[in-house]
Design a protein around this motif. Sequence first.
Motif, PDB file in Angstrom:
ATOM      1  N   MET A 210       0.917  -1.154  -0.057  1.00 32.83           N
ATOM      2  CA  MET A 210      -0.096  -0.109   0.000  1.00 32.83           C
ATOM      3  C   MET A 210       0.962   1.037  -0.070  1.00 32.83           C
ATOM      4  N   PRO A 211       0.496   2.173  -0.827  1.00 31.92           N
ATOM      5  CA  PRO A 211       1.502   3.336  -0.963  1.00 31.92           C
ATOM      6  C   PRO A 211       1.174   4.217  -0.078  1.00 31.92           C
ATOM      7  N   LEU A 212       2.223   5.080   0.694  1.00 27.31           N
ATOM      8  CA  LEU A 212       2.201   5.988   1.528  1.00 27.31           C
ATOM      9  C   LEU A 212       1.386   7.361   0.875  1.00 27.31           C
ATOM     10  N   PRO A 213       0.510   7.976   1.759  1.00 23.90           N
ATOM     11  CA  PRO A 213      -0.236   9.028   1.330  1.00 23.90           C
ATOM     12  C   PRO A 213       0.787  10.254   0.883  1.00 23.90           C
ATOM     13  N   SER A 214       0.593  11.144   0.174  1.00 23.65           N
ATOM     14  CA  SER A 214       1.697  12.163  -0.283  1.00 23.65           C
ATOM     15  C   SER A 214       1.565  13.260   1.199  1.00 23.65           C
ATOM     16  N   ALA A 215       2.754  13.762   1.480  1.00 26.24           N
ATOM     17  CA  ALA A 215       3.135  14.541   2.622  1.00 26.24           C
ATOM     18  C   ALA A 215       2.063  15.868   2.397  1.00 26.24           C
ATOM     19  N   LYS A 216       1.531  16.227   3.414  1.00 30.17           N
ATOM     20  CA  LYS A 216       0.867  17.449   3.205  1.00 30.17           C
ATOM     21  C   LYS A 216       2.055  18.706   3.755  1.00 30.17           C
ATOM     22  N   PRO A 217       2.022  19.611   2.786  1.00 30.61           N
ATOM     23  CA  PRO A 217       3.015  20.723   3.196  1.00 30.61           C
ATOM     24  C   PRO A 217       2.686  21.739   4.007  1.00 30.61           C
ATOM     25  N   PRO A 218       3.669  21.970   4.834  1.00 35.25           N
ATOM     26  CA  PRO A 218       3.449  22.743   6.169  1.00 35.25           C
ATOM     27  C   PRO A 218       2.701  23.819   6.128  1.00 35.25           C
ATOM     28  N   ASP A 219       1.980  24.281   7.143  1.00 34.02           N
ATOM     29  CA  ASP A 219       1.002  25.754   6.947  1.00 34.02           C
ATOM     30  C   ASP A 219       1.953  26.553   7.219  1.00 34.02           C
ATOM     31  N   GLY A 220       1.323  27.828   7.311  1.00 32.19           N
ATOM     32  CA  GLY A 220       1.970  29.174   7.400  1.00 32.19           C
ATOM     33  C   GLY A 220       2.691  29.372   8.766  1.00 32.19           C
ATOM     34  N   ALA A 221       1.927  28.752   9.775  1.00 29.23           N
ATOM     35  CA  ALA A 221       2.243  28.957  11.472  1.00 29.23           C
ATOM     36  C   ALA A 221       3.491  28.109  11.525  1.00 29.23           C
ATOM     37  N   THR A 222       3.485  26.949  10.883  1.00 32.47           N
ATOM     38  CA  THR A 222       4.603  25.982  10.943  1.00 32.47           C
ATOM     39  C   THR A 222       5.614  26.519  10.422  1.00 32.47           C
ATOM     40  N   LEU A 223       5.564  27.131   9.186  1.00 31.17           N
ATOM     41  CA  LEU A 223       6.790  27.621   8.247  1.00 31.17           C
ATOM     42  C   LEU A 223       7.361  28.736   9.037  1.00 31.17           C
ATOM     43  N   PHE A 224       6.515  29.758   9.596  1.00 27.58           N
ATOM     44  CA  PHE A 224       6.833  30.794  10.482  1.00 27.58           C
ATOM     45  C   PHE A 224       7.861  30.291  11.490  1.00 27.58           C
ATOM     46  N   LYS A 225       7.303  29.410  12.451  1.00 24.78           N
ATOM     47  CA  LYS A 225       8.011  28.775  13.471  1.00 24.78           C
ATOM     48  C   LYS A 225       9.484  28.214  12.908  1.00 24.78           C
ATOM     49  N   GLN A 226       9.451  27.502  11.844  1.00 26.11           N
ATOM     50  CA  GLN A 226      10.605  27.031  11.594  1.00 26.11           C
ATOM     51  C   GLN A 226      11.716  27.989  10.949  1.00 26.11           C
ATOM     52  N   GLN A 227      11.233  28.997  10.145  1.00 28.74           N
ATOM     53  CA  GLN A 227      11.966  29.824   9.404  1.00 28.74           C
ATOM     54  C   GLN A 227      11.966  31.279  10.074  1.00 28.74           C
ATOM     55  N   CYS A 228      11.107  31.811  10.730  1.00 29.47           N
ATOM     56  CA  CYS A 228      11.254  33.353  10.977  1.00 29.47           C
ATOM     57  C   CYS A 228      11.320  33.428  12.517  1.00 29.47           C
ATOM     58  N   ALA A 229      10.730  32.519  13.440  1.00 35.27           N
ATOM     59  CA  ALA A 229      10.503  32.818  14.693  1.00 35.27           C
ATOM     60  C   ALA A 229      11.826  32.811  15.530  1.00 35.27           C
ATOM     61  N   THR A 230      13.042  32.549  15.017  1.00 33.71           N
ATOM     62  CA  THR A 230      14.475  32.661  15.805  1.00 33.71           C
ATOM     63  C   THR A 230      14.469  34.459  16.108  1.00 33.71           C
ATOM     64  N   CYS A 231      14.209  34.992  14.867  1.00 34.65           N
ATOM     65  CA  CYS A 231      14.111  36.386  14.816  1.00 34.65           C
ATOM     66  C   CYS A 231      12.998  37.428  15.144  1.00 34.65           C
ATOM     67  N   HIS A 232      11.788  36.788  15.019  1.00 36.79           N
ATOM     68  CA  HIS A 232      10.712  37.642  15.022  1.00 36.79           C
ATOM     69  C   HIS A 232       9.744  36.823  15.952  1.00 36.79           C
ATOM     70  N   THR A 233       8.982  37.783  16.637  1.00 40.01           N
ATOM     71  CA  THR A 233       7.811  37.554  17.463  1.00 40.01           C
ATOM     72  C   THR A 233       6.631  37.476  16.908  1.00 40.01           C
ATOM     73  N   THR A 234       5.535  37.156  17.419  1.00 44.50           N
ATOM     74  CA  THR A 234       4.121  37.214  16.758  1.00 44.50           C
ATOM     75  C   THR A 234       3.261  38.126  17.716  1.00 44.50           C
ATOM     76  N   ASN A 235       3.727  38.779  18.790  1.00 45.26           N
ATOM     77  CA  ASN A 235       2.872  39.338  19.861  1.00 45.26           C
ATOM     78  C   ASN A 235       3.828  40.582  20.367  1.00 45.26           C
ATOM     79  N   GLN A 236       3.182  41.370  21.150  1.00 47.07           N
ATOM     80  CA  GLN A 236       4.039  42.519  21.572  1.00 47.07           C
ATOM     81  C   GLN A 236       4.460  42.495  23.154  1.00 47.07           C
ATOM     82  N   SER A 237       4.266  41.052  23.781  1.00 44.21           N
ATOM     83  CA  SER A 237       4.721  40.807  25.000  1.00 44.21           C
ATOM     84  C   SER A 237       6.025  40.316  25.152  1.00 44.21           C
TER      85      SER A 237
END
Length: 106
Positions: free
Chosen positions: A1-28
Amino acid sequence: MPLPSAKPPDGATLFKQQCATCHTTNQSDPVRQGPSLFKVVGRQAGQAYGFHYSSGFGKADFVWDDARLDAYLANPQGMIPGSVMAYRQPKPETRAAIIAYLKELN
């Protein structure tokens, strides 16, 4: 049985992976290497409370929208000479997902 195709990451996941080191998403959270991106869509470029921008942003006379965010994520220094953001995202679909997530923060 073939594996289902991988779902691409959503924007929140991509942000956490690629942007969150340098940027926050809140003001606190403390300011990081980059400004908070909370409510960035519709905000004047180079103006985020508590963040000191590079000299290139002093000449940035525009409001962040989808097209400008897309251009900036593709080539920060090409869009704003003097920008110090090292991140570049060559994939339009990844930029679109991150921008869609940023719009959710407004």
